[in-house]
Design an enzyme around this catalytic site. Sequence first.
Site, mmCIF file in Angstrom:
data_model
loop_
_atom_site.group_PDB
_atom_site.id
_atom_site.type_symbol
_atom_site.label_atom_id
_atom_site.label_comp_id
_atom_site.label_asym_id
_atom_site.label_seq_id
_atom_site.Cartn_x
_atom_site.Cartn_y
_atom_site.Cartn_z
ATOM 1 N N GLU A 49 -3.497 20.411 2.662
ATOM 2 C CA GLU A 49 -3.359 21.809 2.265
ATOM 3 C C GLU A 49 -3.719 21.884 0.780
ATOM 4 O O GLU A 49 -3.112 21.195 -0.042
ATOM 5 C CB GLU A 49 -1.927 22.279 2.506
ATOM 6 C CG GLU A 49 -1.738 23.754 2.294
ATOM 7 C CD GLU A 49 -0.297 24.186 2.506
ATOM 8 O OE1 GLU A 49 -0.050 25.395 2.433
ATOM 9 O OE2 GLU A 49 0.573 23.314 2.711
ATOM 10 N N ASP A 60 6.284 30.207 -4.070
ATOM 11 C CA ASP A 60 6.280 28.877 -4.680
ATOM 12 C C ASP A 60 7.375 28.717 -5.720
ATOM 13 O O ASP A 60 7.636 29.616 -6.521
ATOM 14 C CB ASP A 60 4.912 28.588 -5.322
ATOM 15 C CG ASP A 60 3.827 28.444 -4.283
ATOM 16 O OD1 ASP A 60 4.007 27.608 -3.386
ATOM 17 O OD2 ASP A 60 2.821 29.160 -4.356
#
Length: 267
Positions: A49, A60
């Site tokens: 990824e 995040d």
Amino acid sequence: MNPIDSLFQRLRAAKRAAFMPFVTAGDPDITFTRELLPAVAEAGADLMEIGFPFSDPIADGPVIQASYTRALAQKLKLADVFAALRDTTARPGWSAPLVSMASYSLMFKMGPAAFIDAAKAAGVSGAVVPDVPVEEAEELSKLAADRDFKLVLLVTPTTSPQRAEKVVKACGGFVYVVSVVGITGAREALPSALREQLTRLRTMTDLPLCVGFGVSRPEHVRELKDIADGVIVGSAVVKKLEAAGTDRAKALADVKQLVSELRGALN
């Protein structure tokens, strides 16, 4: 057949889960990324990824946010990322599928069709798009399907069963199963409700279920290897990139060691 489908078909036949590390493109610079990706593949990644740095990440945690900031400080452009990925996947013997982790804002600015076409030309087989609500994903899902490009959306512990059914139908390649409530980052332990979450999702789709968020240790990987189709590790890997600004060799060696150790836990 799309490389992601081919990979999971092989792994299912072998009764093994996929190991998918996450790395940030351009941290600390794109030259290092060109060295990093082959090293991660060599260490045992089944697919990767690739985080496309974005100034306002949605889900995040601080480790990946800092990594994005370091990359953007180098004036990183999408064209630089695509060029580095294209050069990497064109190497003789390259076999690990790449999946981008990209905000829809980046895709929208470039044009979703143009983004997918550029990604495919760079050897990318799909995209995790964390900030597209499933209710607004139909057009993007069709664009991706028409190009044999896999659109991957997220299912979280708080996603209702009714909404989860819509999410998995919009997905291709695999379903990204978020193991915890909150942002990315290493955790001490995986939630006890995760097994139930995966069991419920298996009644909704035949797509592989890949678990991310909070997975950081070999014991986490061992816990997941018999209940998930894939294990995604992000922050623990990206944390090792912090050293690359001053000691690239150490950062590269540390990432390879961690990937090898975590991948080994699937055996």
